[in-house]
Design a protein around this motif. Structure first.
Motif, PDB file in Angstrom:
ATOM      1  N   THR A 151       0.833  -1.194   0.000  1.00  0.00           N
ATOM      2  CA  THR A 151       0.000   0.000   0.000  1.00  0.00           C
ATOM      3  C   THR A 151       0.872   1.249   0.000  1.00  0.00           C
ATOM      4  O   THR A 151       1.982   1.259   0.543  1.00  0.00           O
ATOM      5  CB  THR A 151      -0.948   0.015   1.217  1.00  0.00           C
ATOM      6  OG1 THR A 151      -1.869   1.089   1.084  1.00  0.00           O
ATOM      7  CG2 THR A 151      -0.195   0.182   2.518  1.00  0.00           C
ATOM      8  N   SER A 152       0.355   2.297  -0.643  1.00  0.00           N
ATOM      9  CA  SER A 152       1.068   3.576  -0.699  1.00  0.00           C
ATOM     10  C   SER A 152       0.040   4.694  -0.702  1.00  0.00           C
ATOM     11  O   SER A 152      -1.153   4.448  -0.875  1.00  0.00           O
ATOM     12  CB  SER A 152       1.953   3.650  -1.951  1.00  0.00           C
ATOM     13  OG  SER A 152       1.177   3.965  -3.086  1.00  0.00           O
ATOM     14  N   PRO A 153       0.482   5.952  -0.548  1.00  0.00           N
ATOM     15  CA  PRO A 153      -0.492   7.040  -0.377  1.00  0.00           C
ATOM     16  C   PRO A 153      -1.198   7.492  -1.637  1.00  0.00           C
ATOM     17  O   PRO A 153      -2.289   8.050  -1.551  1.00  0.00           O
ATOM     18  CB  PRO A 153       0.357   8.172   0.213  1.00  0.00           C
ATOM     19  CG  PRO A 153       1.742   7.881  -0.230  1.00  0.00           C
ATOM     20  CD  PRO A 153       1.848   6.394  -0.280  1.00  0.00           C
ATOM     21  N   ILE A 154      -0.617   7.283  -2.802  1.00  0.00           N
ATOM     22  CA  ILE A 154      -1.233   7.826  -4.007  1.00  0.00           C
ATOM     23  C   ILE A 154      -1.422   6.739  -5.057  1.00  0.00           C
ATOM     24  O   ILE A 154      -0.659   5.786  -5.144  1.00  0.00           O
ATOM     25  CB  ILE A 154      -0.426   9.000  -4.605  1.00  0.00           C
ATOM     26  CG1 ILE A 154       0.996   8.570  -4.959  1.00  0.00           C
ATOM     27  CG2 ILE A 154      -0.392  10.177  -3.646  1.00  0.00           C
ATOM     28  CD1 ILE A 154       1.798   9.660  -5.632  1.00  0.00           C
ATOM     29  N   LYS A 155      -2.483   6.908  -5.858  1.00  0.00           N
ATOM     30  CA  LYS A 155      -2.864   5.892  -6.831  1.00  0.00           C
ATOM     31  C   LYS A 155      -1.781   5.663  -7.873  1.00  0.00           C
ATOM     32  O   LYS A 155      -1.599   4.535  -8.351  1.00  0.00           O
ATOM     33  CB  LYS A 155      -4.179   6.290  -7.500  1.00  0.00           C
ATOM     34  CG  LYS A 155      -5.359   6.334  -6.531  1.00  0.00           C
ATOM     35  CD  LYS A 155      -6.606   6.889  -7.194  1.00  0.00           C
ATOM     36  CE  LYS A 155      -7.730   7.032  -6.194  1.00  0.00           C
ATOM     37  NZ  LYS A 155      -8.941   7.633  -6.789  1.00  0.00           N
ATOM     38  N   ALA A 156      -1.079   6.730  -8.247  1.00  0.00           N
ATOM     39  CA  ALA A 156      -0.044   6.586  -9.273  1.00  0.00           C
ATOM     40  C   ALA A 156       1.047   5.621  -8.825  1.00  0.00           C
ATOM     41  O   ALA A 156       1.546   4.811  -9.619  1.00  0.00           O
ATOM     42  CB  ALA A 156       0.560   7.957  -9.595  1.00  0.00           C
ATOM     43  N   LEU A 157       1.420   5.678  -7.539  1.00  0.00           N
ATOM     44  CA  LEU A 157       2.433   4.760  -7.028  1.00  0.00           C
ATOM     45  C   LEU A 157       1.902   3.334  -6.958  1.00  0.00           C
ATOM     46  O   LEU A 157       2.631   2.376  -7.225  1.00  0.00           O
ATOM     47  CB  LEU A 157       2.881   5.208  -5.635  1.00  0.00           C
ATOM     48  CG  LEU A 157       3.837   6.397  -5.562  1.00  0.00           C
ATOM     49  CD1 LEU A 157       4.182   6.700  -4.117  1.00  0.00           C
ATOM     50  CD2 LEU A 157       5.090   6.145  -6.367  1.00  0.00           C
ATOM     51  N   VAL A 158       0.624   3.193  -6.580  1.00  0.00           N
ATOM     52  CA  VAL A 158       0.018   1.863  -6.544  1.00  0.00           C
ATOM     53  C   VAL A 158       0.031   1.257  -7.943  1.00  0.00           C
ATOM     54  O   VAL A 158       0.395   0.087  -8.132  1.00  0.00           O
ATOM     55  CB  VAL A 158      -1.426   1.945  -6.002  1.00  0.00           C
ATOM     56  CG1 VAL A 158      -2.122   0.591  -6.132  1.00  0.00           C
ATOM     57  CG2 VAL A 158      -1.428   2.388  -4.547  1.00  0.00           C
ATOM     58  N   ASN A 159      -0.336   2.049  -8.935  1.00  0.00           N
ATOM     59  CA  ASN A 159      -0.373   1.566 -10.309  1.00  0.00           C
ATOM     60  C   ASN A 159       1.023   1.191 -10.795  1.00  0.00           C
ATOM     61  O   ASN A 159       1.226   0.143 -11.431  1.00  0.00           O
ATOM     62  CB  ASN A 159      -0.977   2.654 -11.203  1.00  0.00           C
ATOM     63  CG  ASN A 159      -1.264   2.160 -12.609  1.00  0.00           C
ATOM     64  OD1 ASN A 159      -1.367   0.971 -12.846  1.00  0.00           O
ATOM     65  ND2 ASN A 159      -1.383   3.086 -13.542  1.00  0.00           N
TER      66      ASN A 159
ATOM     67  N   ILE B 254      -0.889 -11.479  -4.458  1.00  0.00           N
ATOM     68  CA  ILE B 254      -0.202 -10.209  -4.213  1.00  0.00           C
ATOM     69  C   ILE B 254      -1.168  -9.088  -4.591  1.00  0.00           C
ATOM     70  O   ILE B 254      -1.672  -9.057  -5.710  1.00  0.00           O
ATOM     71  CB  ILE B 254       1.092 -10.093  -5.043  1.00  0.00           C
ATOM     72  CG1 ILE B 254       2.083 -11.195  -4.667  1.00  0.00           C
ATOM     73  CG2 ILE B 254       1.737  -8.721  -4.849  1.00  0.00           C
ATOM     74  CD1 ILE B 254       3.322 -11.239  -5.558  1.00  0.00           C
ATOM     75  N   MET B 255      -1.433  -8.188  -3.649  1.00  0.00           N
ATOM     76  CA  MET B 255      -2.379  -7.100  -3.889  1.00  0.00           C
ATOM     77  C   MET B 255      -1.675  -5.760  -3.701  1.00  0.00           C
ATOM     78  O   MET B 255      -0.888  -5.577  -2.772  1.00  0.00           O
ATOM     79  CB  MET B 255      -3.556  -7.204  -2.918  1.00  0.00           C
ATOM     80  CG  MET B 255      -4.549  -6.051  -3.002  1.00  0.00           C
ATOM     81  SD  MET B 255      -5.392  -5.931  -4.606  1.00  0.00           S
ATOM     82  CE  MET B 255      -6.493  -7.335  -4.524  1.00  0.00           C
ATOM     83  N   CYS B 256      -1.969  -4.832  -4.612  1.00  0.00           N
ATOM     84  CA  CYS B 256      -1.515  -3.443  -4.477  1.00  0.00           C
ATOM     85  C   CYS B 256      -2.746  -2.577  -4.280  1.00  0.00           C
ATOM     86  O   CYS B 256      -3.699  -2.676  -5.069  1.00  0.00           O
ATOM     87  CB  CYS B 256      -0.764  -2.992  -5.736  1.00  0.00           C
ATOM     88  SG  CYS B 256       0.697  -3.960  -6.111  1.00  0.00           S
ATOM     89  N   CYS B 257      -2.738  -1.731  -3.268  1.00  0.00           N
ATOM     90  CA  CYS B 257      -3.933  -0.929  -3.016  1.00  0.00           C
ATOM     91  C   CYS B 257      -3.556   0.351  -2.279  1.00  0.00           C
ATOM     92  O   CYS B 257      -2.452   0.478  -1.736  1.00  0.00           O
ATOM     93  CB  CYS B 257      -4.959  -1.710  -2.206  1.00  0.00           C
ATOM     94  SG  CYS B 257      -4.462  -2.101  -0.522  1.00  0.00           S
ATOM     95  N   THR B 258      -4.484   1.294  -2.268  1.00  0.00           N
ATOM     96  CA  THR B 258      -4.285   2.512  -1.495  1.00  0.00           C
ATOM     97  C   THR B 258      -4.490   2.209  -0.016  1.00  0.00           C
ATOM     98  O   THR B 258      -5.099   1.202   0.358  1.00  0.00           O
ATOM     99  CB  THR B 258      -5.276   3.596  -1.936  1.00  0.00           C
ATOM    100  OG1 THR B 258      -6.603   3.048  -1.904  1.00  0.00           O
ATOM    101  CG2 THR B 258      -4.970   4.081  -3.345  1.00  0.00           C
ATOM    102  N   ALA B 259      -4.003   3.102   0.836  1.00  0.00           N
ATOM    103  CA  ALA B 259      -4.080   2.881   2.276  1.00  0.00           C
ATOM    104  C   ALA B 259      -5.521   2.754   2.751  1.00  0.00           C
ATOM    105  O   ALA B 259      -5.820   1.972   3.665  1.00  0.00           O
ATOM    106  CB  ALA B 259      -3.381   4.028   3.010  1.00  0.00           C
ATOM    107  N   GLU B 260      -6.438   3.506   2.133  1.00  0.00           N
ATOM    108  CA  GLU B 260      -7.837   3.453   2.550  1.00  0.00           C
ATOM    109  C   GLU B 260      -8.449   2.081   2.283  1.00  0.00           C
ATOM    110  O   GLU B 260      -9.265   1.598   3.078  1.00  0.00           O
ATOM    111  CB  GLU B 260      -8.640   4.539   1.826  1.00  0.00           C
ATOM    112  CG  GLU B 260      -8.409   5.939   2.335  1.00  0.00           C
ATOM    113  CD  GLU B 260      -7.092   6.549   1.903  1.00  0.00           C
ATOM    114  OE1 GLU B 260      -6.715   7.594   2.445  1.00  0.00           O
ATOM    115  OE2 GLU B 260      -6.419   5.967   1.013  1.00  0.00           O
ATOM    116  N   ILE B 261      -8.070   1.439   1.177  1.00  0.00           N
ATOM    117  CA  ILE B 261      -8.595   0.107   0.879  1.00  0.00           C
ATOM    118  C   ILE B 261      -8.081  -0.892   1.907  1.00  0.00           C
ATOM    119  O   ILE B 261      -8.833  -1.734   2.421  1.00  0.00           O
ATOM    120  CB  ILE B 261      -8.192  -0.332  -0.542  1.00  0.00           C
ATOM    121  CG1 ILE B 261      -8.785   0.621  -1.596  1.00  0.00           C
ATOM    122  CG2 ILE B 261      -8.626  -1.772  -0.804  1.00  0.00           C
ATOM    123  CD1 ILE B 261     -10.286   0.593  -1.697  1.00  0.00           C
ATOM    124  N   LEU B 262      -6.796  -0.821   2.250  1.00  0.00           N
ATOM    125  CA  LEU B 262      -6.251  -1.721   3.267  1.00  0.00           C
ATOM    126  C   LEU B 262      -6.924  -1.479   4.618  1.00  0.00           C
ATOM    127  O   LEU B 262      -7.229  -2.434   5.355  1.00  0.00           O
ATOM    128  CB  LEU B 262      -4.739  -1.532   3.394  1.00  0.00           C
ATOM    129  CG  LEU B 262      -4.049  -2.397   4.458  1.00  0.00           C
ATOM    130  CD1 LEU B 262      -4.272  -3.881   4.194  1.00  0.00           C
ATOM    131  CD2 LEU B 262      -2.559  -2.074   4.524  1.00  0.00           C
TER     132      LEU B 262
END
Length: 847
Positions: free
Chosen positions: A84-92, A122-130
């Motif tokens: 997880t990371s703070p911004i969608k661009a980094l998640v993508n 393996i999941m990549c998501c924003t902090a709010e989703i986690l």
């Protein structure tokens, strides 16, 4: 088939030893021709021993590789991991990188906008989703390994609670917390150990793979830049703290020359085929051709990506941008040049925090390219000007007495070389807890299996808050709970029905990605059910509802309000209203808010029935609607409000509206007029910058699989590929012509299309339409007139052109006249917009 280097290194069974797994991962490191730094090696070894790790090392020290090692071990052991990371661009970005290493079948993504392969290991998501997973599932959350990147967002005022919640609930997980500016970490070590009952190791280092050299200069910024370029300390990132300052800096640098003719030729070659079709595009192209980049959130994504690509190839000497570069933006730089050491933080101007300073300066120096990175700070402008005057006086007492020293601007917060030195050695500030209780949190926790009330009590008790704050949180939670019970959203179960500790049940169903960003989508759906679909403004009203649940793009709304006030002032002056009264009336004005009273009243009712809305508010506005109803193109709207430097802001707003229309509004509400409006909006987005729309559509396609062989396309989007979207754009161009024609402004109508100037004049339009007005009162341009059934399209045999006939709708309903246009499809693809030629106006010929 693409090779996925970590996927092929997975052992055949999940029973491999740590030593075997570590050996497999180190083979991958060797293949990549990398060598682990001591901090990386220590962190990987501790993670492979099933410990929590707090990795607090500088930017560029390879934290991502450590995270990849943890994903590898988790997958090899048949477990699930999450990044997880703070911004969608980094998640993508991380999602695509992990797909290349582990294969697309093993990697998923969830950002709130789109979800891909939700059940992947393996999941990549924003902090709010986690945080949603953590609140709803607690210790039973599905992820055994949790990687939280840019963990300093724990202290973010608005979003920090999302970073704290997993640390309070996911007791069966192992954590890797990563940040270059975490500050003191002992508290988090103790909390993770308490939560997980597993040892937590802090891996910390101040040593950078590429060391930094700091210097403070008292020369004008243009002189400083020239010296840095001459010393081959490029690329230089010129840091500003507002988008306007960054844009102005790029403009100011056009008088300087940073590149050789050969370097400029290389830039020109690389940009070959790139379309700069937006209003600000010409300026961006001019800057880039000169070797000067510009990078901030107000730019269209395609321009930011182009700057990143040019920078990665070493073709840009100077990049003017904002401090947002500190969070993961892919721009390799050698030198960071800070124009200020103070910034506006939302309430006041203050000296940069140590964390902000280290985040920004940490981007200097490129691993594998540079032996050293450079951080340069400019003295305040008035100090530099005064030093120039002192030098000019050369000690002459008479000149010095006459000299008028330049003063700092009002509200200025100063800095000097001592400030710069203190920031270099200062440790990042301690991370402050931002825990808060909301309706959404309460509903998520209470929906758990077991005793949800006890779980909520425990969540508050375990929060990283002082005792006094916890008392307030308990009070707040009780108030919210009572409100939910009173509205029968929560129902207490009779004792006979209680099982496994469950004492209540929820009478609402929460969507999987329930979060603050999605809550008000329910309001849109509820409210659409009470709007009459036969209303002539139904489609536009739906768009207003979609816009009302979005954040306010303040830059655009300020321009709208300014125009409203300018128009009102001119009108009041003409009426002779006294100055004091004019000023008082101006204070009462606001930017356009269609359906204002209806939206506020229905929202109040919705909020009473759905109290988890909490403190979120409805925000009626008219941006996409104004464009739609006034037949304005993207370029028109940018010019109308002088938003050249904020094109990205408008594009993101339009993209958000389109997502809500497509993703949230149920199909049963979509009349033909709504479908046409949706197609028009998609066409505007695709014609302006297809990157956001194409990416979103790609990620929503359940059959799409990312591939490392899939390069980012540099070809302009084919604006004609979706016939419905393209027809909607063609009709918008027709009505741009029809509107002034219907108002009797023949001069403006004749100037709408470039082709018209040589064929049609003001006089010829008047002569052509005289017979029409002999039989009809006027040309209608209302909602009925813009209905798609009044437009007829025929394609030529060679598929190169369209013949488009637009019926002129009249109040009498005769509709016996039409306009005929031709549309060159090849020209439209080249220009990124439809270009129409008016062939004729006359009675409808019945065949």
């Amino acid at each position: 088939m693409s090779d996925h280097p970590l996927l092929r290194r997975l052992p055949s069974s999940s029973g491999a030893s740590n030593d075997d797994l570590l050996s497999c991962f180190l083979d991958y490191v060797t293949e990549k021709k990398l060598e682990l730094y001591p901090a990386q090696e220590e962190a990987v070894l501790e993670l492979f021993e099933d410990k929590n790790v707090i990795l607090n090392t500088p930017t560029g020290s390879g934290k991502s590789l450590v995270a990849t090692a943890l994903h590898f071990r988790s997958l090899a052991m048949g477990r699930r991991s999450v990044y997880t990371s703070p911004i969608k661009a980094l998640v993508n970005e991380k999602f695509l990188a992990l797909c290349r290493d582990f294969g697309p079948d093993n990697v998923g993504m969830a950002t709130g906008d789109a979800t891909v392969n939700r059940n992947a290991p393996i999941m990549c998501c924003t902090a709010e989703i986690l945080a949603n997973y953590a609140l709803r599932d607690g210790a039973q959350a599905p992820f055994r390994e949790v990687i939280m990147d840019e963990f300093h967002y724990y202290a973010d005022h608005e979003r920090g609670v999302a970073w704290q919640v997993p640390l309070l609930t996911m007791s069966e997980s192992r954590f890797l917390l990563m940040s270059a500016t975490m500050g003191a970490t002992e508290f988090f070590r103790d909390e993770l150990t308490r939560l997980t009952r597993a040892e937590t190791t802090i891996v910390s280092s101040r040593e950078r793979p590429v060391p930094l050299e700091f210097s403070y200069v008292e020369t004008p910024v243009d002189v400083t830049l020239q010296e840095l370029v001459e010393a081959k300390k490029t690329p230089v990132y010129l840091v500003h703290f507002t988008q306007n300052e960054a844009a102005q800096a790029a403009q100011d640098l056009m008088s300087l020359n940073f590149c050789t003719p050969a370097e400029k030729a290389s830039i020109k070659d690389f940009m070959m085929g790139v379309k700069f079709t937006s209003p600000y595009g010409k300026e961006v192209k001019r800057y880039l051709a000169h070797g000067v980049g510009i990078h901030h959130a107000g730019l269209l994504p395609k321009y930011r990506m182009l700057v990143e690509q040019l920078a990665q190839r070493g073709l840009l000497k100077v990049i003017c941008g904002t401090d947002t570069l500190g969070v993961g933006v892919n721009v390799p730089i050698r030198t960071v040049l800070l124009t200020r050491l103070s910034k506006y933080g939302g309430q006041k101007v203050s000296t940069l925090s140590a964390r902000d300073f280290h985040q920004i300066s940490g981007r200097a120096g490129r691993r594998g390219f540079d032996d050293i990175g450079y951080v340069v700070a400019q003295a305040p402008e008035h100090v530099i000007e005064n030093l120039k005057m002192d030098a000019k006086a050369a000690g002459d007492a008479k000149k010095l007495r006459k000299m008028v020293k330049k003063k700092p601007p009002e509200g200025f917060v100063g800095w000097n070389e001592d400030t710069f030195k203190k920031l270099q050695s200062a440790s990042p500030e301690p991370l402050t807890s931002r825990f808060q209780v909301s309706h959404g949190m309460l509903l998520q926790v209470l929906s758990r299996d077991g005793d949800g009330c006890r779980a909520m009590q425990r969540l508050i008790a375990d929060s990283h808050e002082p005792p006094k704050a916890k008392k307030q949180h308990r009070k707040r939670a009780w108030q919210l709970f009572r409100a939910l019970v009173e509205r029968k959203i929560i129902e207490m179960l009779p004792k006979a029905e209680r099982a496994e500790g469950r004492k209540l049940r929820l009478n609402v169903e929460l969507q999987d990605d329930f979060s603050l960003n999605h809550t008000l989508a329910l309001y849109v759906i509820d409210t659409l059910a009470i709007i009459d679909p036969a209303s002539p403004t139904y489609a536009a009203d739906m768009m207003t509802l979609c816009e009302s649940i979005m954040e306010n793009p303040d830059t655009i709304l300020r321009r709208q309000l300014s125009k409203v006030k300018d128009d009102a002032m001119a009108e009041m002056k003409a009426e002779g209203i006294p100055y004091e009264e004019r000023m008082a009336r101006l204070e009462e004005l606001e930017y356009p808010k269609p359906c204002r009273d209806f939206i506020y009243s229905t929202f109040n009712e919705f909020q009473a029935e759905h109290p988890w809305v909490g403190q979120d508010h409805i925000r009626p506005k008219s941006i996409a609607r104004e464009m739609f109803e006034n037949f304005r193109s993207f370029a028109d709207y940018i010019k109308d409000y002088e938003l050249d430097r904020a094109e990205g802001v408008l594009l993101r707003h339009l993209s958000g509206v389109h997502k809500i229309l497509t993703q949230t509004v149920p199909d049963k509400f979509k009349t033909e007029s709504v479908q046409e409006m949706e197609a028009w909006l998609a066409g505007v987005l695709r014609g302006t910058d297809s990157s956001l729309l194409d990416e979103w559509e790609r990620l929503r396609d359940p059959n799409w699989k990312p591939s490392e062989d899939e390069p980012a396309s540099r070809e302009p989007a084919d604006i004609t590929r979706n016939k419905r979207e393209f027809i909607a754009l063609v009709r918008t161009e027709i009505f741009r012509f029809l509107r002034p024609l219907a108002m009797g402004n023949y001069k403006l109508a004749a100037s709408q299309f470039s082709q018209l100037r040589s064929i049609w004049s003001e006089e010829s339009l008047i002569a052509t339409l005289d017979p029409y007005y002999d039989e009809h009162e006027r040309i209608s341009i209302d909602n009925e007139a813009r209905n798609g059934r009044h437009t007829y399209v025929e394609s030529s045999e060679d598929k190169r052109t369209w013949r488009v006939c637009q019926v002129l709708v009249d109040p009498e309903g005769l509709n016996d006249w039409q306009m005929e246009f031709s549309v060159d499809l090849e020209q439209a693809r080249e220009a990124g917009k439809p270009t129409l030629a008016l062939l004729g106006i006359g009675p409808v010929v019945v065949t």
